[in-house]
Scaffold this motif. Structure first.
Motif, mmCIF file in Angstrom:
data_model
loop_
_atom_site.group_PDB
_atom_site.id
_atom_site.type_symbol
_atom_site.label_atom_id
_atom_site.label_comp_id
_atom_site.label_asym_id
_atom_site.label_seq_id
_atom_site.Cartn_x
_atom_site.Cartn_y
_atom_site.Cartn_z
ATOM 1 N N ILE A 271 0.842 -1.202 0.000
ATOM 2 C CA ILE A 271 0.000 0.000 0.000
ATOM 3 C C ILE A 271 0.879 1.255 0.000
ATOM 4 O O ILE A 271 0.620 2.224 -0.717
ATOM 5 C CB ILE A 271 -0.948 -0.004 1.219
ATOM 6 N N ALA A 272 1.928 1.227 0.809
ATOM 7 C CA ALA A 272 2.828 2.383 0.904
ATOM 8 C C ALA A 272 3.552 2.647 -0.405
ATOM 9 O O ALA A 272 3.873 3.798 -0.730
ATOM 10 C CB ALA A 272 3.837 2.151 2.029
ATOM 11 N N ARG A 273 3.812 1.590 -1.168
ATOM 12 C CA ARG A 273 4.546 1.728 -2.420
ATOM 13 C C ARG A 273 3.638 1.991 -3.620
ATOM 14 O O ARG A 273 4.125 2.234 -4.726
ATOM 15 C CB ARG A 273 5.364 0.457 -2.685
ATOM 16 N N ALA A 274 2.339 1.906 -3.419
ATOM 17 C CA ALA A 274 1.388 2.082 -4.523
ATOM 18 C C ALA A 274 1.490 3.483 -5.108
ATOM 19 O O ALA A 274 1.674 4.464 -4.381
ATOM 20 C CB ALA A 274 -0.031 1.825 -4.034
ATOM 21 N N PRO A 275 1.370 3.607 -6.433
ATOM 22 C CA PRO A 275 1.501 4.923 -7.072
ATOM 23 C C PRO A 275 0.320 5.857 -6.806
ATOM 24 O O PRO A 275 0.396 7.051 -7.061
ATOM 25 C CB PRO A 275 1.599 4.577 -8.561
ATOM 26 N N ASN A 276 -0.782 5.297 -6.325
ATOM 27 C CA ASN A 276 -1.951 6.119 -6.019
ATOM 28 C C ASN A 276 -2.611 5.621 -4.734
ATOM 29 O O ASN A 276 -2.236 4.578 -4.185
ATOM 30 C CB ASN A 276 -2.966 6.076 -7.169
ATOM 31 N N PHE B 33 -4.798 -0.295 10.954
ATOM 32 C CA PHE B 33 -3.966 0.408 9.972
ATOM 33 C C PHE B 33 -4.717 1.486 9.197
ATOM 34 O O PHE B 33 -4.132 2.131 8.331
ATOM 35 C CB PHE B 33 -3.356 -0.604 8.983
ATOM 36 N N TYR B 34 -5.996 1.705 9.497
ATOM 37 C CA TYR B 34 -6.760 2.709 8.749
ATOM 38 C C TYR B 34 -6.129 4.100 8.888
ATOM 39 O O TYR B 34 -5.865 4.787 7.908
ATOM 40 C CB TYR B 34 -8.207 2.724 9.222
ATOM 41 N N GLU B 35 -5.879 4.507 10.115
ATOM 42 C CA GLU B 35 -5.279 5.822 10.326
ATOM 43 C C GLU B 35 -3.796 5.822 9.956
ATOM 44 O O GLU B 35 -3.276 6.804 9.414
ATOM 45 C CB GLU B 35 -5.462 6.259 11.782
ATOM 46 N N LYS B 36 -3.105 4.704 10.242
ATOM 47 C CA LYS B 36 -1.675 4.623 9.948
ATOM 48 C C LYS B 36 -1.391 4.739 8.449
ATOM 49 O O LYS B 36 -0.312 5.204 8.040
ATOM 50 C CB LYS B 36 -1.096 3.315 10.477
ATOM 51 N N THR B 37 -2.337 4.285 7.635
ATOM 52 C CA THR B 37 -2.158 4.352 6.174
ATOM 53 C C THR B 37 -2.876 5.562 5.583
ATOM 54 O O THR B 37 -3.008 5.656 4.356
ATOM 55 C CB THR B 37 -2.700 3.069 5.516
#
Length: 373
Positions: free
Chosen positions: A277-282, A306-310
Motif C-alpha cells: 500500500i505504501a509503495r502504490a503509485p496512487n 492500519f486505517y489511520e496509519k495508512t
C-alpha cells in the motif's frame, strides 16, 4: 523457417495417422502414451518435444543434452526450441500442454548434465520423468527415429485434445437442455460454487469468485477490473497489488485490491500488504483479503488498526463464501449473470490454473443443480 517446416510436417503426418499408432514397439508406444497423457504434470511432454525438435533440426546433437552448459558439439538449448518454436505450434493447434516452457520448472531448471536413465530427476510423478528419459535414450541409441516418436507424440496430443473437446461439448449440451427453467436461487449458487471450491487443486477459484462479481456487476458499481495475472505470477514480478485489482470506470488507478488465501491470513500477511500500500503509485481505498479458512479475530483486529496509519486505507479479511453469499443477495436480480460470468472465467483459464478435471466438475455440478436431480 526450417524448424517451422519440421513442425508442419510432423503435424500433417500425425493428422494423417490419427487413428493408428506409427510405433510398432509396444513398450516405446506405451511410454509415449503415458508421457502425453500425464495430466498432473505436463512438463515431460514439452521436454520430449523440445529434444525431438532439436534432434530433427540438428541431427548431430544428442537428444539427452538439451542444455548448452553440458558443453560439446552435441549439446543444444532445449529451452530455445521450446520457447521460440514449440509455443507457437502448441497454441496454433491447441495442444493440451502447459502454455509455458518446461525448462523453467523446478525439476528441469539449472541442469548441467546429460539426461541419462541412471539419473533421477526430482519431480512428481516419478514415472513421468523416468519414462521421458527412457524415450530420449531410445532415440539416442537408435531404437526409434526422432521423427517417428515426434509424430506419435503429436498424434496422441491431438487425440487428447479432441477427447477433451468432446467431453466439454457433451457437458455444455447437457447444461443447455436445462435453459429456460427457473434460475438457481442465490443460496443454490452458493452451494454449487462451495462444492466446486471443495474440489482438489482449487486454489485459483477464489480469484475467479471475486472476479465474476465485477464481471457481472461492474456497470452497476461504476467500477472495472484490471486483467487478471496468471495463476503462478508473483506480485513482485507483475508489480500488481493483489490477485484482483479494481478501478473506477475510465480510470486505471487501483482503488480496491483483493488478495486470496486458501489458508489463514496472518499478521505477516497484513504487514506485507501495508508495504505494498505504501509503495502504490496512487491512494488505495480498500485492501481486502479473501480466505477459505478460519478468520483469526486477533489478526482481523490487527488489520483494522492500519486505517489511520495508512491515512485512510481499510484493510479487512473476508470469508470467501460469505463474500459470495452477500454479493448474490445484494445483486439478486443478476445472480444468473454472475453464474455465467464465473463459468466463462473457469472455462477460459489455462489448464495449468484450472485443470480440465476442475472445469468438467463445475459443468457437471451445475447440470445436476439446474436439472433438480
Amino acid at each position: 523457417m526450417k524448424q517451422e517446416e519440421i513442425l508442419k510436417n510432423i503435424q500433417e503426418r500425425a493428422e494423417a495417422t490419427l487413428n493408428k499408432s506409427v510405433i510398432s514397439d509396444s513398450v516405446i508406444r506405451g511410454r509415449v502414451d503415458y508421457v502425453c497423457r500425464c495430466i498432473s504434470n505436463r512438463a515431460g511432454v514439452r521436454l520430449l518435444m523440445s529434444c525431438l525438435l532439436g534432434k530433427l533440426d540438428r541431427p548431430n546433437v544428442d537428444p539427452r543434452k538439451p542444455y548448452t552448459e553440458i558443453g560439446g558439439e552435441d549439446s543444444f538449448s532445449g529451452r530455445t526450441y521450446d520457447e521460440r518454436y514449440l509455443t507457437k505450434f502448441i497454441n496454433e493447434h491447441r495442444l493440451p500442454v502447459n502454455p509455458t516452457t518446461a525448462f523453467l520448472t523446478p525439476t528441469l531448471r539449472n541442469i548441467d548434465y546429460m539426461l541419462t536413465t541412471d539419473r533421477e530427476l526430482v519431480g512428481r510423478p516419478r514415472d513421468l520423468y523416468k519414462k521421458t528419459l527412457e524415450l530420449l535414450e531410445d532415440v539416442a541409441l537408435g531404437h526409434i527415429s526422432a521423427d517417428v516418436m515426434f509424430v506419435e507424440t503429436v498424434r496422441v496430443l491431438l487425440l487428447l485434445r479432441d477427447e477433451k473437446l468432446a467431453r466439454m461439448n457433451s457437458l455444455l449440451e447437457a447444461l443447455g437442455r436445462t435453459e429456460g427453467s427457473l434460475p438457481l436461487s442465490s443460496e443454490a449458487i452458493v452451494t454449487l460454487i462451495g462444492q466446486h471450491l471443495s474440489c482438489k487443486n482449487a486454489s485459483r477459484l477464489p480469484v475467479l469468485i471475486v472476479a465474476a462479481a465485477y464481471e457481472s456487476a461492474g456497470v452497476q458499481l461504476s467500477e472495472s477490473m484490471l486483467p487478471l495475472n496468471s495463476h503462478n505470477a508473483a506480485d513482485l514480478q507483475t508489480g500488481s497489488l493483489g490477485d484482483v485489482e479494481i478501478c473506477l470506470v475510465d480510470d486505471d488507478s487501483v482503488v480496491t485490491a483483493y488478495e486470496m488465501k486458501m489458508k489463514r491470513v496472518t499478521q505477516n500477511d497484513i504487514e506485507v500488504a501495508v508495504t505494498k500500500i505504501a509503495r502504490a503509485p496512487n491512494k488505495i481505498q480498500n485492501y481486502l483479503f479473501v480466505t477459505t479458512d478460519v478468520i483469526d479475530p486477533i489478526v482481523a483486529n490487527y488489520a483494522s488498526t492500519f486505517y489511520e496509519k495508512t491515512d485512510g486505507t481499510e484493510i479487512a479479511i473476508l470469508d470467501c463464501i460469505g463474500f459470495l453469499r452477500h454479493f448474490l443477495h445484494l445483486f439478486h436480480r443478476i445472480r444468473a449473470d454472475y453464474l455465467n460470468a464465473y463459468q466463462a472465467l473457469i472455462l477460459n483459464e489455462p489448464d495449468s490454473a484450472v485443470s480440465q478435471t476442475l472445469k468438467e466438475a463445475f459443468l457437471a455440478l451445475r447440470q445436476v443443480a439446474e436439472s433438480g436431480e
